[in-house]
Design a protein around this motif. Sequence first.
Motif, PDB file in Angstrom:
ATOM      1  N   ARG A   1       0.817  -1.213   0.000  1.00 59.98           N
ATOM      2  CA  ARG A   1       0.000   0.000   0.000  1.00 59.98           C
ATOM      3  C   ARG A   1       0.851   1.263   0.000  1.00 59.98           C
ATOM      4  NH1 ARG A   1      -5.355  -0.939   0.735  1.00 59.98           N
ATOM      5  NH2 ARG A   1      -5.622   1.316   0.948  1.00 59.98           N
TER       6      ARG A   1
ATOM      7  N   ASP B   1      -3.802   5.077   3.736  1.00 58.92           N
ATOM      8  CA  ASP B   1      -4.642   4.707   4.874  1.00 58.92           C
ATOM      9  C   ASP B   1      -6.126   4.715   4.538  1.00 58.92           C
ATOM     10  OD1 ASP B   1      -2.303   4.577   6.381  1.00 58.92           O
ATOM     11  OD2 ASP B   1      -2.428   6.688   6.949  1.00 58.92           O
ATOM     12  N   SER B   2      -6.466   4.660   3.258  1.00 55.25           N
ATOM     13  CA  SER B   2      -7.874   4.735   2.880  1.00 55.25           C
ATOM     14  C   SER B   2      -8.681   3.562   3.427  1.00 55.25           C
ATOM     15  CB  SER B   2      -8.002   4.780   1.352  1.00 55.25           C
ATOM     16  OG  SER B   2      -7.392   3.630   0.771  1.00 55.25           O
ATOM     17  N   HIS B   3      -8.043   2.390   3.614  1.00 59.00           N
ATOM     18  CA  HIS B   3      -8.770   1.222   4.112  1.00 59.00           C
ATOM     19  C   HIS B   3      -9.119   1.349   5.595  1.00 59.00           C
ATOM     20  CE1 HIS B   3      -4.573   0.648   5.114  1.00 59.00           C
ATOM     21  NE2 HIS B   3      -4.865  -0.354   5.920  1.00 59.00           N
ATOM     22  N   ARG B   4      -8.521   2.318   6.283  1.00 62.05           N
ATOM     23  CA  ARG B   4      -8.798   2.497   7.705  1.00 62.05           C
ATOM     24  C   ARG B   4      -9.849   3.570   7.983  1.00 62.05           C
ATOM     25  NH1 ARG B   4      -2.512   2.930   9.789  1.00 62.05           N
ATOM     26  NH2 ARG B   4      -1.799   0.898   8.993  1.00 62.05           N
ATOM     27  N   VAL B   5     -10.255   4.289   6.947  1.00 57.39           N
ATOM     28  CA  VAL B   5     -11.158   5.419   7.159  1.00 57.39           C
ATOM     29  C   VAL B   5     -12.498   4.951   7.705  1.00 57.39           C
ATOM     30  CG1 VAL B   5     -12.399   7.285   6.018  1.00 57.39           C
ATOM     31  CG2 VAL B   5     -10.020   6.831   5.419  1.00 57.39           C
TER      32      VAL B   5
ATOM     33  N   HIS C   1     -13.261   2.325   9.439  1.00 54.79           N
ATOM     34  CA  HIS C   1     -13.155   1.915  10.842  1.00 54.79           C
ATOM     35  C   HIS C   1     -13.054   3.131  11.761  1.00 54.79           C
ATOM     36  CE1 HIS C   1     -12.074  -0.407  14.367  1.00 54.79           C
ATOM     37  NE2 HIS C   1     -10.997   0.342  14.527  1.00 54.79           N
ATOM     38  N   GLN C   2     -12.281   4.133  11.348  1.00 59.19           N
ATOM     39  CA  GLN C   2     -12.150   5.335  12.170  1.00 59.19           C
ATOM     40  C   GLN C   2     -13.478   6.072  12.295  1.00 59.19           C
ATOM     41  OE1 GLN C   2      -9.567   6.351  13.924  1.00 59.19           O
ATOM     42  NE2 GLN C   2      -8.298   4.620  13.272  1.00 59.19           N
TER      43      GLN C   2
ATOM     44  N   SER D   1     -15.683   4.215  14.689  1.00 57.91           N
ATOM     45  CA  SER D   1     -15.254   4.327  16.080  1.00 57.91           C
ATOM     46  C   SER D   1     -15.592   5.689  16.679  1.00 57.91           C
ATOM     47  CB  SER D   1     -13.751   4.073  16.188  1.00 57.91           C
ATOM     48  OG  SER D   1     -13.016   5.072  15.490  1.00 57.91           O
TER      49      SER D   1
ATOM     50  N   GLU E   1     -21.149   6.006   7.983  1.00 57.37           N
ATOM     51  CA  GLU E   1     -20.278   5.367   6.994  1.00 57.37           C
ATOM     52  C   GLU E   1     -20.906   5.408   5.605  1.00 57.37           C
ATOM     53  OE1 GLU E   1     -18.284   1.014   5.941  1.00 57.37           O
ATOM     54  OE2 GLU E   1     -19.312   1.329   7.847  1.00 57.37           O
TER      55      GLU E   1
END
Length: 362
Positions: A66, A170-174, A176-177, A180, A191
Amino acid sequence: MQLLPDPVRRLAAWCAAVLLVAGVVWIVIRLCGQFRTAVVPVLLALLGTALLGPLHRWLVRAGVHRSLAAGITCVAVVTVVGGAVYIVVSALVDTGDQILSSLKRAAKSVTTYFGAAGTSLDDLATSSKGLFSKFAGTAASNVISGVSVVAEYIAMAVLALLLVFFFLRDSHRVAHQLRSLAPRGTADTIEAVARRAFAAVEGFMRGTTVIALIDATLTTVGLPVLRVPGAIGLGALVFVGAYIPYLGAFLSGAVAVLVALADRGLVIALWALGVVVAVQVLDGHVLQPVVQSRTVRMHPAAVLLALTAGASVAGILGMLLAVPLTAAAFGVGHELRTRYGPGDEPGSARPGPDGRGEQPGA
């Protein structure tokens, strides 16, 4: 005892809500203006991420790490954007004097038939040339101020490029953030709304870039056939103007027709008008429905109002950012209307793309 009738109290409540929203929007705009060196790079980075996201995802699916994929994508955007800016600026510099002189000759021709309209056009061409000369003289005489402005723009561009790298990596973590940070029970909605807004911006950026390339290519190929001077510069204007819907196409097309009128006469100007109209018809009835069929379609009145508001807030930069931000707002509204529209209960299943039931946030 109620002193006011119920309709008046409802009207007062709505007025208070509108004033509150307007005040919040005004404060947000003022804060964005004060912190423009941080806000503008973030917005540009989001637009760049929306445009380059497919390339990054393709590299990741091909097995590239990535971080390395994000670095390759940033190098590609620097190469492509730098080359495009160089081509556009070179074309405008090489043909700018020719286009301005053609506009002045067109102004004399228009004056013969329309009087004051031609005089205004001649004044505009003269003012444009004087503005370029004044800008060059100011840049040469006020080196310190020029260097500070250039340094600010370079810093914003570098920051935007770095943000594009991190956004892609870090697009795959957006998701989840977002989930949260969302209040309890709203994670699915937030989302889904965020995905819909980003999809609208992504579709607008990709579609507009493809359409701009096609329009500029057709214009650059069509005008030399009519032996209209400055075709490359006019094609560059068409490419840049495509990112300002309706208004950009009108201005670039008008310049092309006036240049043809000045150098090739009325008949060739009419043929040039035909080329411009043909390109715009192809744009509006073929390219946009095909290329941007999956994005949120906005009414022309909404686009023009967004352009006017963006220009009043931040000039040309505001006009460039107004339409994608409006597309994101339309995407959010469409998602909320789909979820909480009449007849739907919050959190209920809704039809998916294949016609089957889809759970919220899927």
